[in-house]
Design a protein around this motif. Structure first.
Motif, PDB file in Angstrom:
ATOM      1  N   TYR A 333       0.836  -1.206   0.000  1.00  0.00           N
ATOM      2  CA  TYR A 333       0.000   0.000   0.000  1.00  0.00           C
ATOM      3  C   TYR A 333       0.869   1.254   0.000  1.00  0.00           C
ATOM      4  O   TYR A 333       0.573   2.228  -0.702  1.00  0.00           O
ATOM      5  N   LEU A 334       1.945   1.228   0.782  1.00  0.00           N
ATOM      6  CA  LEU A 334       2.844   2.378   0.812  1.00  0.00           C
ATOM      7  C   LEU A 334       3.549   2.531  -0.529  1.00  0.00           C
ATOM      8  O   LEU A 334       3.674   3.630  -1.056  1.00  0.00           O
ATOM      9  N   SER A 335       4.010   1.433  -1.090  1.00  0.00           N
ATOM     10  CA  SER A 335       4.698   1.477  -2.381  1.00  0.00           C
ATOM     11  C   SER A 335       3.792   2.024  -3.478  1.00  0.00           C
ATOM     12  O   SER A 335       4.196   2.866  -4.286  1.00  0.00           O
ATOM     13  N   ASN A 336       2.550   1.567  -3.497  1.00  0.00           N
ATOM     14  CA  ASN A 336       1.631   1.959  -4.568  1.00  0.00           C
ATOM     15  C   ASN A 336       1.093   3.373  -4.408  1.00  0.00           C
ATOM     16  O   ASN A 336       0.533   3.932  -5.351  1.00  0.00           O
ATOM     17  N   LEU A 337       1.252   3.954  -3.226  1.00  0.00           N
ATOM     18  CA  LEU A 337       0.743   5.306  -2.994  1.00  0.00           C
ATOM     19  C   LEU A 337       1.391   6.317  -3.943  1.00  0.00           C
ATOM     20  O   LEU A 337       0.769   7.302  -4.333  1.00  0.00           O
ATOM     21  N   ALA A 338       2.628   6.075  -4.330  1.00  0.00           N
ATOM     22  CA  ALA A 338       3.336   7.006  -5.219  1.00  0.00           C
ATOM     23  C   ALA A 338       2.736   7.044  -6.613  1.00  0.00           C
ATOM     24  O   ALA A 338       2.957   8.005  -7.357  1.00  0.00           O
ATOM     25  N   THR A 339       1.968   6.024  -6.978  1.00  0.00           N
ATOM     26  CA  THR A 339       1.454   5.917  -8.357  1.00  0.00           C
ATOM     27  C   THR A 339       0.011   6.382  -8.496  1.00  0.00           C
ATOM     28  O   THR A 339      -0.565   6.257  -9.570  1.00  0.00           O
ATOM     29  N   ILE A 340      -0.573   6.929  -7.435  1.00  0.00           N
ATOM     30  CA  ILE A 340      -1.995   7.267  -7.478  1.00  0.00           C
ATOM     31  C   ILE A 340      -2.278   8.391  -8.474  1.00  0.00           C
ATOM     32  O   ILE A 340      -1.461   9.282  -8.698  1.00  0.00           O
ATOM     33  N   LYS A 341      -3.467   8.325  -9.069  1.00  0.00           N
ATOM     34  CA  LYS A 341      -3.906   9.330 -10.030  1.00  0.00           C
ATOM     35  C   LYS A 341      -5.073  10.159  -9.507  1.00  0.00           C
ATOM     36  O   LYS A 341      -5.359  11.233 -10.039  1.00  0.00           O
ATOM     37  N   ALA A 342      -5.779   9.641  -8.501  1.00  0.00           N
ATOM     38  CA  ALA A 342      -6.951  10.350  -7.977  1.00  0.00           C
ATOM     39  C   ALA A 342      -7.084  10.104  -6.481  1.00  0.00           C
ATOM     40  O   ALA A 342      -6.723   9.032  -5.990  1.00  0.00           O
ATOM     41  N   VAL A 343      -7.603  11.115  -5.787  1.00  0.00           N
ATOM     42  CA  VAL A 343      -7.891  10.988  -4.355  1.00  0.00           C
ATOM     43  C   VAL A 343      -9.317  11.441  -4.115  1.00  0.00           C
ATOM     44  O   VAL A 343      -9.723  12.533  -4.540  1.00  0.00           O
ATOM     45  N   ALA A 344     -10.101  10.588  -3.463  1.00  0.00           N
ATOM     46  CA  ALA A 344     -11.470  10.930  -3.093  1.00  0.00           C
ATOM     47  C   ALA A 344     -11.538  11.145  -1.591  1.00  0.00           C
ATOM     48  O   ALA A 344     -11.022  10.339  -0.817  1.00  0.00           O
ATOM     49  N   PHE A 345     -12.160  12.240  -1.186  1.00  0.00           N
ATOM     50  CA  PHE A 345     -12.274  12.585   0.228  1.00  0.00           C
ATOM     51  C   PHE A 345     -13.729  12.527   0.672  1.00  0.00           C
ATOM     52  O   PHE A 345     -14.616  13.030  -0.028  1.00  0.00           O
ATOM     53  N   ASP A 346     -13.966  11.933   1.823  1.00  0.00           N
ATOM     54  CA  ASP A 346     -15.215  12.176   2.523  1.00  0.00           C
ATOM     55  C   ASP A 346     -15.136  13.606   3.053  1.00  0.00           C
ATOM     56  O   ASP A 346     -14.049  14.082   3.388  1.00  0.00           O
ATOM     57  N   LYS A 347     -16.262  14.303   3.099  1.00  0.00           N
ATOM     58  CA  LYS A 347     -16.220  15.690   3.575  1.00  0.00           C
ATOM     59  C   LYS A 347     -16.173  15.773   5.095  1.00  0.00           C
ATOM     60  O   LYS A 347     -15.211  16.256   5.684  1.00  0.00           O
ATOM     61  N   THR A 348     -17.235  15.264   5.725  1.00  0.00           N
ATOM     62  CA  THR A 348     -17.402  15.470   7.159  1.00  0.00           C
ATOM     63  C   THR A 348     -16.356  14.722   7.977  1.00  0.00           C
ATOM     64  O   THR A 348     -16.245  13.503   7.883  1.00  0.00           O
ATOM     65  N   GLY A 349     -15.583  15.451   8.757  1.00  0.00           N
ATOM     66  CA  GLY A 349     -14.595  14.843   9.632  1.00  0.00           C
ATOM     67  C   GLY A 349     -13.278  14.519   8.964  1.00  0.00           C
ATOM     68  O   GLY A 349     -12.311  14.159   9.627  1.00  0.00           O
ATOM     69  N   THR A 350     -13.231  14.646   7.625  1.00  0.00           N
ATOM     70  CA  THR A 350     -11.992  14.399   6.905  1.00  0.00           C
ATOM     71  C   THR A 350     -11.436  15.712   6.364  1.00  0.00           C
ATOM     72  O   THR A 350     -10.340  16.129   6.713  1.00  0.00           O
ATOM     73  N   LEU A 351     -12.231  16.351   5.507  1.00  0.00           N
ATOM     74  CA  LEU A 351     -11.843  17.673   5.021  1.00  0.00           C
ATOM     75  C   LEU A 351     -12.302  18.779   5.970  1.00  0.00           C
ATOM     76  O   LEU A 351     -11.754  19.879   5.959  1.00  0.00           O
ATOM     77  N   THR A 352     -13.308  18.462   6.766  1.00  0.00           N
ATOM     78  CA  THR A 352     -13.875  19.467   7.669  1.00  0.00           C
ATOM     79  C   THR A 352     -13.675  19.068   9.125  1.00  0.00           C
ATOM     80  O   THR A 352     -13.216  17.962   9.423  1.00  0.00           O
ATOM     81  N   GLU A 353     -14.075  19.961  10.015  1.00  0.00           N
ATOM     82  CA  GLU A 353     -13.917  19.699  11.446  1.00  0.00           C
ATOM     83  C   GLU A 353     -14.864  18.618  11.945  1.00  0.00           C
ATOM     84  O   GLU A 353     -14.664  18.040  13.008  1.00  0.00           O
ATOM     85  N   GLY A 354     -15.928  18.353  11.191  1.00  0.00           N
ATOM     86  CA  GLY A 354     -16.879  17.314  11.601  1.00  0.00           C
ATOM     87  C   GLY A 354     -17.969  17.802  12.529  1.00  0.00           C
ATOM     88  O   GLY A 354     -18.756  17.013  13.039  1.00  0.00           O
ATOM     89  N   LYS A 355     -18.038  19.100  12.740  1.00  0.00           N
ATOM     90  CA  LYS A 355     -19.080  19.674  13.593  1.00  0.00           C
ATOM     91  C   LYS A 355     -19.337  21.106  13.138  1.00  0.00           C
ATOM     92  O   LYS A 355     -18.438  21.775  12.609  1.00  0.00           O
ATOM     93  N   PRO A 356     -20.573  21.594  13.312  1.00  0.00           N
ATOM     94  CA  PRO A 356     -20.885  22.957  12.872  1.00  0.00           C
ATOM     95  C   PRO A 356     -20.182  24.008  13.729  1.00  0.00           C
ATOM     96  O   PRO A 356     -19.977  23.818  14.924  1.00  0.00           O
ATOM     97  N   SER A 357     -19.805  25.099  13.095  1.00  0.00           N
ATOM     98  CA  SER A 357     -19.217  26.248  13.787  1.00  0.00           C
ATOM     99  C   SER A 357     -19.908  27.516  13.299  1.00  0.00           C
ATOM    100  O   SER A 357     -20.326  27.597  12.142  1.00  0.00           O
ATOM    101  N   VAL A 358     -20.032  28.492  14.189  1.00  0.00           N
ATOM    102  CA  VAL A 358     -20.622  29.769  13.799  1.00  0.00           C
ATOM    103  C   VAL A 358     -19.644  30.509  12.888  1.00  0.00           C
ATOM    104  O   VAL A 358     -18.479  30.700  13.240  1.00  0.00           O
ATOM    105  N   THR A 359     -20.134  30.921  11.720  1.00  0.00           N
ATOM    106  CA  THR A 359     -19.271  31.625  10.755  1.00  0.00           C
ATOM    107  C   THR A 359     -19.649  33.093  10.595  1.00  0.00           C
ATOM    108  O   THR A 359     -18.784  33.924  10.305  1.00  0.00           O
ATOM    109  N   ASP A 360     -20.940  33.418  10.748  1.00  0.00           N
ATOM    110  CA  ASP A 360     -21.391  34.795  10.528  1.00  0.00           C
ATOM    111  C   ASP A 360     -22.558  35.110  11.459  1.00  0.00           C
ATOM    112  O   ASP A 360     -23.349  34.217  11.813  1.00  0.00           O
ATOM    113  N   THR A 361     -22.683  36.377  11.822  1.00  0.00           N
ATOM    114  CA  THR A 361     -23.851  36.849  12.578  1.00  0.00           C
ATOM    115  C   THR A 361     -24.300  38.198  12.031  1.00  0.00           C
ATOM    116  O   THR A 361     -23.489  38.963  11.478  1.00  0.00           O
ATOM    117  N   TYR A 362     -25.578  38.474  12.173  1.00  0.00           N
ATOM    118  CA  TYR A 362     -26.104  39.795  11.790  1.00  0.00           C
ATOM    119  C   TYR A 362     -27.300  40.121  12.680  1.00  0.00           C
ATOM    120  O   TYR A 362     -28.178  39.274  12.883  1.00  0.00           O
TER     121      TYR A 362
END
Length: 646
Positions: A333-362
């Motif tokens: 798996y480590l050896s083959n990692l160098a040859t990858i052509k695409a990466v798919a990410f789950d959003k929640t908890g992987t690319l993001t914090e996994g929990k809502p946060s306040v971003t704006d107020t008015y």
């Protein structure tokens, strides 16, 4: 359905025949015990015995015992592969067996034993590095609901086993219960955490006629539901089935050495007898000299250094990464990692914090802003509103207002304070809002944010926007992958607008939104088909089928047990920067392995030439072998050194 299942089973059968024979010989502890006997026999012969006959007998014992699994696998795998491929498919094991036999045939028993000891030891290391991870789904099965509250004809409820439920049965689900099976709400309302199924980070408000999924977690509401699917057909059951099936069909990509083996060994086995037969006529040697030189050629071509080209380097790379929080379950798996052509990410908890946060107020009145925020904090504190934590983490409370707060389905939190009626939640008709609020609402919703409104006496006076924000490491990792020409895709159960908002911020190439778990693995298949070797990164139960389908599956260490179980690698502490570091290590690993391979083959070629010129005997050959093997191992150990930050 039956046809596809039959096809799938057929493919699984073919796969098992085609791949599972490699390194799947289960001899228990016998090879290790015999190897130990072989090492002892070799040392006894080398250091303690002076009688030639007895000494050679111990060397033969060393060859037979230390080389037991090498000899057995060399013969059986060559036969099996040859039958399956319908062409001669020898491996390095058979070459090493013949080399040791050749050394013994010309009287150099000690050299034959040393060759076997070195190769067998490397073989044990390779098996250790590859790991043969046994992926189990028992933990996933334990998460499946086992009991349900079945509503009886008299209106009372009875706890029954989920497996006994039938389509049309009516169930009652209490606050904090696990939803027993897939169905539709008949009455009542609640907020349900569906992250285990859809990956959606925000709890979903559910009312009558809304669909619910088995294994999801009910919030604070009570509702009745009607069963719409048999237990074996639920979304959760499909996840379990897909993980199980995909695991049985999973192939292990061959290492670089494995790809070279059949051709290399075949060439050597053809050249040696031709060399012996041709040498008397070409070089004028006697038949004795020709046979001797033929055996030296066979030993010279035995790839000791080649066998050590990948394993020490791979182990070093794995160790390097383990110290930095990335655990690989196999060297390939480590050896083959160098040859990858695409990466798919789950959003929640992987690319993001996994929990809502306040971003704006008015708020419409800045002078009353602090007063309204104080009110909002007190309202959320008194409830189990799904977004309460995000608000409470953002705003601090200074005064306890002692409010009486109720949660009304469709409206949100409701209270009365100082003679005014307040509501915190959704607004059904946004057309009645002021122009300023409408504009902000449109912009925030377009950015994938969830908006909560504060309404005072039927007038909207404030709004708070929240979203699951990208984690700090994600942007840098995506930038690195783009610089490497690797295509990125985000797969999420969230709404399209939410997914695209995160993807735009991170500059991700593609977004697949509103994706249910059973479709995630199909998206991975499409990436593999259209782009090439694909990695999947995820952390939830819903990611498990995709993690197994991917060529390499990465689980985030803070994720669910099943995601970690089925993945090929685990990134601890959810530090996404470790993924780009692992890719860099993999690229260096492949460079080092190819350096070792070319160096090993150069040494073999040099020894062959010297043998033909009569400038080498077996002693020099073995010395050159051991020296080149040592250099190859030392080159591989360079991977223990941490890579410099780029």
């Amino acid at each position: 359905m039956d046809t596809s299942k039959s096809t799938h089973q057929h493919e699984a059968h073919v796969h098992e025949q085609g791949h599972n024979h490699s390194h799947e010989h289960d001899h228990g502890n016998l090879p290790v015990i015999l190897y130990a006997v072989g090492v002892i026999s070799y040392l006894v012969a080398l250091l303690l015995i002076k009688n030639p006959l007895l000494e050679n007998s111990f060397y033969v014992l060393a060859i037979a015992t230390a080389g037991y699994h090498v000899i057995v696998e060399g013969i059986t795998e060559t036969i099996t592969d040859t039958r399956e491929k319908r062409k001669f498919m020898p491996n390095v094991h058979i070459l090493m067996t013949l080399a040791a036999a050749g050394a013994a045939a010309i009287g150099d028993f000690d050299e034959g034993a040393l060759l076997i000891l070195i190769f067998a030891g490397a073989h044990f290391l390779e098996e250790y590095a590859e790991g043969k991870s046994k992926r189990e789904i028992t933990k996933l099965l334990k998460l499946n609901p086992t009991e349900a509250r079945l509503i009886q004809p008299d209106g009372e409820t009875k706890l029954v086993d989920v497996s006994t439920l039938r389509i049309g049965d009516e169930l009652k689900v209490l606050p904090g219960d696990q939803v027993p099976t897939d169905g539709v709400i008949l009455s009542g309302g609640t907020a349900i955490d569906e992250s285990s199924i859809t990956g959606e980070s925000m709890p979903k408000e559910k009312q009558a006629s809304d669909e619910v999924f088995g294994s999801t977690m009910n919030g604070t509401g009570t509702f009745t539901m009607k069963v719409t699917k048999d237990s074996k057909d639920t979304v959760f059951a499909k996840i379990v089935e897909m993980v199980s099936q995909t695991q049985s069909n999973m192939s292990k990509t061959a290492t670089k050495i494995k790809q070279l083996e059949p051709t290399y060994v075949t060439v050597v086995l053809l050249i040696v007898p031709l060399f012996i037969l041709a040498a008397p006529f070409v070089f004028g040697w006697s038949w004795d000299t020709s046979i001797y030189r033929g055996m030296v050629l066979l030993i010279s071509a035995s790839p000791c250094a080649l066998a050590a080209s990948a394993v020490p380097a791979t182990l070093s790379g794995i160790s390097n990464l383990a110290k930095r929080g990335v655990l690989f379950k196999g060297g390939s798996y480590l050896s083959n990692l160098a040859t990858i052509k695409a990466v798919a990410f789950d959003k929640t908890g992987t690319l993001t914090e996994g929990k809502p946060s306040v971003t704006d107020t008015y708020f419409v009145n800045e002078e009353k802003k602090e007063q309204w925020i104080e009110l909002i904090v007190n309202m959320e504190k008194e409830s189990n509103h799904p977004l309460a934590n995000a608000i409470l983490e953002t705003f601090s409370q200074t005064t306890d207002l002692q409010l009486s707060v109720t949660n009304e389905i469709g409206k949100g939190l409701v209270t009365t304070y100082q003679g005014n009626h307040y509501q915190l939640g959704k607004v059904e008709d946004t057309s009645q809002l002021s122009t300023e609020i409408q504009e902000r609402n449109t912009r925030w919703m377009t950015e994938g944010k969830t908006v909560v409104y504060l309404i005072e006496n039927d007038t909207t006076v404030g709004m708070i926007a929240m979203m699951d924000v990208p984690n700090k490491a994600a942007e840098g990792v995506i930038h690195y992958l783009r610089s490497q020409g690797i295509e990125t895709t985000m797969i999420t159960g969230d709404a399209k607008v939410t997914g695209e908002a995160v993807a735009k911020k991170l500059q991700i190439d593609h977004v697949q939104a509103n994706v249910l778990p059973e479709n995630k693995s199909f998206i991975i298949k499409e990436l593999q088909k259209n782009t090439g070797t694909t990695v999947m990164l995820g952390d939830g139960i819903n990611d498990a089928p995709a993690l197994v389908q991917a060529d390499i599956g990465f689980a985030m260490g803070d994720g669910t047990d099943i995601a970690i179980d089925v993945a090929d690698a685990v990134i601890m502490n959810n530090d996404l920067t470790k993924f780009s570091y692992a890719h860099r290590v993999s690229k260096k690993l492949n460079t080092v392995v190819w350096q070792n391979i070319f160096f090993s083959m150069f040494i073999v070629a040099l020894l062959v030439v010297l043998n033909i010129l009569g400038k080498m005997d077996i002693g020099i050959g073995v010395l050159a072998h051991e020296g080149s093997t040592l250099l190859v191992i030392l080159n591989g150990l360079r991977l223990l050194v941490p890579l410099k930050n780029q």
